[in-house]
Write a protein that holds these residues in place. Sequence first.
Motif, PDB file in Angstrom:
ATOM      1  N   ALA A 100       0.816  -1.209   0.000  1.00  0.00           N
ATOM      2  CA  ALA A 100       0.000   0.000   0.000  1.00  0.00           C
ATOM      3  C   ALA A 100       0.854   1.266   0.000  1.00  0.00           C
ATOM      4  N   GLY A 101       2.176   1.105   0.094  1.00  0.00           N
ATOM      5  CA  GLY A 101       3.072   2.256  -0.022  1.00  0.00           C
ATOM      6  C   GLY A 101       3.484   2.905   1.288  1.00  0.00           C
ATOM      7  N   PHE A 102       3.317   2.184   2.404  1.00  0.00           N
ATOM      8  CA  PHE A 102       3.719   2.752   3.697  1.00  0.00           C
ATOM      9  C   PHE A 102       5.218   2.575   3.932  1.00  0.00           C
ATOM     10  N   VAL A 103       5.945   3.672   3.842  1.00  0.00           N
ATOM     11  CA  VAL A 103       7.380   3.646   4.095  1.00  0.00           C
ATOM     12  C   VAL A 103       7.612   4.196   5.504  1.00  0.00           C
ATOM     13  N   THR A 104       8.396   3.471   6.299  1.00  0.00           N
ATOM     14  CA  THR A 104       8.597   3.879   7.697  1.00  0.00           C
ATOM     15  C   THR A 104      10.085   4.031   8.012  1.00  0.00           C
ATOM     16  N   ASP A 105      10.350   4.526   9.227  1.00  0.00           N
ATOM     17  CA  ASP A 105      11.736   4.523   9.703  1.00  0.00           C
ATOM     18  C   ASP A 105      12.098   3.092  10.138  1.00  0.00           C
ATOM     19  N   VAL A 106      13.279   2.910  10.709  1.00  0.00           N
ATOM     20  CA  VAL A 106      13.775   1.554  10.980  1.00  0.00           C
ATOM     21  C   VAL A 106      13.524   1.117  12.427  1.00  0.00           C
ATOM     22  N   ASN A 107      12.677   1.882  13.130  1.00  0.00           N
ATOM     23  CA  ASN A 107      12.429   1.656  14.538  1.00  0.00           C
ATOM     24  C   ASN A 107      11.417   0.516  14.733  1.00  0.00           C
ATOM     25  N   HIS A 108      11.909  -0.710  14.821  1.00  0.00           N
ATOM     26  CA  HIS A 108      11.015  -1.870  14.887  1.00  0.00           C
ATOM     27  C   HIS A 108      10.072  -1.813  16.081  1.00  0.00           C
ATOM     28  N   SER A 109       8.865  -2.334  15.866  1.00  0.00           N
ATOM     29  CA  SER A 109       7.798  -2.419  16.866  1.00  0.00           C
ATOM     30  C   SER A 109       7.163  -1.089  17.218  1.00  0.00           C
ATOM     31  N   ASN A 110       7.744  -0.001  16.742  1.00  0.00           N
ATOM     32  CA  ASN A 110       7.141   1.308  16.996  1.00  0.00           C
ATOM     33  C   ASN A 110       7.545   2.244  15.873  1.00  0.00           C
ATOM     34  N   ALA A 111       7.440   1.758  14.644  1.00  0.00           N
ATOM     35  CA  ALA A 111       7.955   2.513  13.498  1.00  0.00           C
ATOM     36  C   ALA A 111       7.087   3.734  13.196  1.00  0.00           C
ATOM     37  N   LYS A 112       7.726   4.785  12.731  1.00  0.00           N
ATOM     38  CA  LYS A 112       7.018   5.999  12.330  1.00  0.00           C
ATOM     39  C   LYS A 112       6.926   6.044  10.807  1.00  0.00           C
ATOM     40  N   ILE A 113       5.787   6.502  10.322  1.00  0.00           N
ATOM     41  CA  ILE A 113       5.587   6.622   8.875  1.00  0.00           C
ATOM     42  C   ILE A 113       6.426   7.789   8.350  1.00  0.00           C
ATOM     43  N   VAL A 114       7.222   7.545   7.304  1.00  0.00           N
ATOM     44  CA  VAL A 114       7.951   8.671   6.710  1.00  0.00           C
ATOM     45  C   VAL A 114       7.355   9.065   5.355  1.00  0.00           C
ATOM     46  N   ASP A 115       6.616   8.160   4.720  1.00  0.00           N
ATOM     47  CA  ASP A 115       6.004   8.501   3.430  1.00  0.00           C
ATOM     48  C   ASP A 115       4.869   7.521   3.140  1.00  0.00           C
ATOM     49  N   VAL A 116       3.828   7.999   2.480  1.00  0.00           N
ATOM     50  CA  VAL A 116       2.773   7.099   2.003  1.00  0.00           C
ATOM     51  C   VAL A 116       2.698   7.266   0.489  1.00  0.00           C
ATOM     52  N   ARG A 117       3.143   6.250  -0.226  1.00  0.00           N
ATOM     53  CA  ARG A 117       3.113   6.297  -1.691  1.00  0.00           C
ATOM     54  C   ARG A 117       1.878   5.534  -2.150  1.00  0.00           C
ATOM     55  N   ALA A 118       0.766   6.263  -2.201  1.00  0.00           N
ATOM     56  CA  ALA A 118      -0.544   5.617  -2.329  1.00  0.00           C
ATOM     57  C   ALA A 118      -0.962   5.360  -3.778  1.00  0.00           C
ATOM     58  N   GLY A 119      -0.015   5.427  -4.708  1.00  0.00           N
ATOM     59  CA  GLY A 119      -0.333   5.276  -6.138  1.00  0.00           C
ATOM     60  C   GLY A 119      -1.112   4.005  -6.459  1.00  0.00           C
ATOM     61  N   ARG A 120      -0.680   2.902  -5.872  1.00  0.00           N
ATOM     62  CA  ARG A 120      -1.331   1.627  -6.171  1.00  0.00           C
ATOM     63  C   ARG A 120      -2.761   1.569  -5.645  1.00  0.00           C
ATOM     64  N   ASP A 142      15.156   0.677   5.056  1.00  0.00           N
ATOM     65  CA  ASP A 142      16.144  -0.347   4.723  1.00  0.00           C
ATOM     66  C   ASP A 142      15.481  -1.688   4.370  1.00  0.00           C
ATOM     67  N   ASN A 143      14.199  -1.570   3.911  1.00  0.00           N
ATOM     68  CA  ASN A 143      13.517  -2.721   3.308  1.00  0.00           C
ATOM     69  C   ASN A 143      13.127  -3.877   4.214  1.00  0.00           C
ATOM     70  N   ASN A 144      12.884  -3.593   5.474  1.00  0.00           N
ATOM     71  CA  ASN A 144      12.366  -4.627   6.358  1.00  0.00           C
ATOM     72  C   ASN A 144      10.907  -4.335   6.711  1.00  0.00           C
ATOM     73  N   VAL A 145      10.168  -5.398   6.994  1.00  0.00           N
ATOM     74  CA  VAL A 145       8.778  -5.238   7.425  1.00  0.00           C
ATOM     75  C   VAL A 145       8.760  -4.584   8.808  1.00  0.00           C
ATOM     76  N   THR A 146       7.909  -3.592   8.983  1.00  0.00           N
ATOM     77  CA  THR A 146       7.845  -2.891  10.274  1.00  0.00           C
ATOM     78  C   THR A 146       6.412  -2.862  10.801  1.00  0.00           C
ATOM     79  N   PHE A 147       6.310  -2.773  12.118  1.00  0.00           N
ATOM     80  CA  PHE A 147       5.019  -2.653  12.818  1.00  0.00           C
ATOM     81  C   PHE A 147       4.966  -1.256  13.443  1.00  0.00           C
ATOM     82  N   LEU A 148       3.816  -0.583  13.301  1.00  0.00           N
ATOM     83  CA  LEU A 148       3.708   0.792  13.798  1.00  0.00           C
ATOM     84  C   LEU A 148       3.409   0.868  15.292  1.00  0.00           C
ATOM     85  N   GLY A 149       3.180  -0.286  15.917  1.00  0.00           N
ATOM     86  CA  GLY A 149       2.906  -0.274  17.355  1.00  0.00           C
ATOM     87  C   GLY A 149       1.447  -0.524  17.639  1.00  0.00           C
TER      88      GLY A 149
END
Length: 407
Positions: A100-120, A142-149
């Motif tokens: 869905a285009g949710f790009v986050t920082d690398v802070n696992h288990s409490n990641a912050k959204i840095v961009d939403v590329r909602a094109g798709r 850095d291309n890992n799956v993240t959870f926003l908390g």
Amino acid sequence: MALLVQKFGGTSVADPERIAEVASHVARCRHRGDDVVLVVSAMGKETDELLRLAGEVSDSRPGREMDMLITAGERKAISLMSMALHGVGVRAESYTGSQAGFVTDVNHSNAKIVDVRAGRIRTALDDGYVPVVAGAQGVSVDNNVTFLGRGGSDTTAVALAKALDADACELYTDVSGVFTTDPRVVPSARRMNRITFDEMLEMTAAGCPKPAMRSVEYAHRHHVPLHVRSAFTWEPGTWVTEEDANMEAALIRAVVSDDSQAKITVAGVPDRPGIAGGLFRRLAEADVNVDLIVQNVSTNGVTDISFTVPHEQLPLAMEICESERSATGAAGVTSDHDIAKVSVVGAGMKSNPGVAAVMFETLADNAINIEMISTSAIRISCIVSGDDSDRAVEVLHSVYELSETTF
Ligand code: ASP
Ligand code: MG
């Protein structure tokens, strides 16, 4: 017609029957002509269950692996939801956070959204699909799956509503909106039709559990109107919006209580510059979340400092206070587990004196002792004994006539 982002929490999609009900609701919205994007949480208690499993498997739980695990809950929910939609004739497609285009920082288990590329998602909508997006997840830079908390699905929904320029973000849940106080404590509590972002944020800070604070802040910052409503009765709920000129500011809108904190008192602290700074710096470095702070007037060069922290951080905070005590020559450190913070919130108090007086008198008339007080422009909070909490809420809800007023 409208473009709506509709978020469904865990209880709303807890079992196949619930999923079917949500699907028919979405079908109704589609027939009405609305475009719908769904954001779905993990089913029922699934997130807790996954956390429990991880705990049983190992003491070593790297953030990367935890996020891979937790996000499986939402993945399961979106695929089932999409199938249910197909079953009622609604074309739907599931998307993970990453898709869905949710790009986050690398802070696992409490990641912050840095961009939403909602094109798709936009394309899927244009093609007539209902996109079903997994809540609370993304992919890191850095291309890992993240959870926003915990509670992150609300944030997903708001961020998507903003990225798609949706007309509203609807947060469907197991309560029918935001209430003047907890209806379990005061049965005559009323659901509000509207509340401002500022008031909602103060209520959240005062201990109101839903919606998640982060999502309200995000919505406020990006001007996304929120509609908190029931996935069980489907009736209209509470709108959380900007203040508008036609809206008469309510003197008091809600009473909120919070029993999740404990109080610490450092007694006999030398009254000189740097003592509070030193103590609270150390607490901050240990990530202790300090809320209310009170320092007394000093007598004979010593003073007391009291403050509150979340229950689970009490042992850590006590340890730090104890070591600061011996370093500074303070007299002693005590703690009290059994306290509650009772707050009244309302934008109208900004321009009306006397709200605090009524609050304190009402507590006094009911023999409820106030241990600490703190205020913001639109909130007054008192720390009282835990035993007095429910009664304080009741008498304050009644003195400000919150069961009677409609707004
Ligand atoms: N399922 C996750 C949780 O329970 C994320 C969410 O629903 O917001 O916290
Ligand atoms: Mg949830």
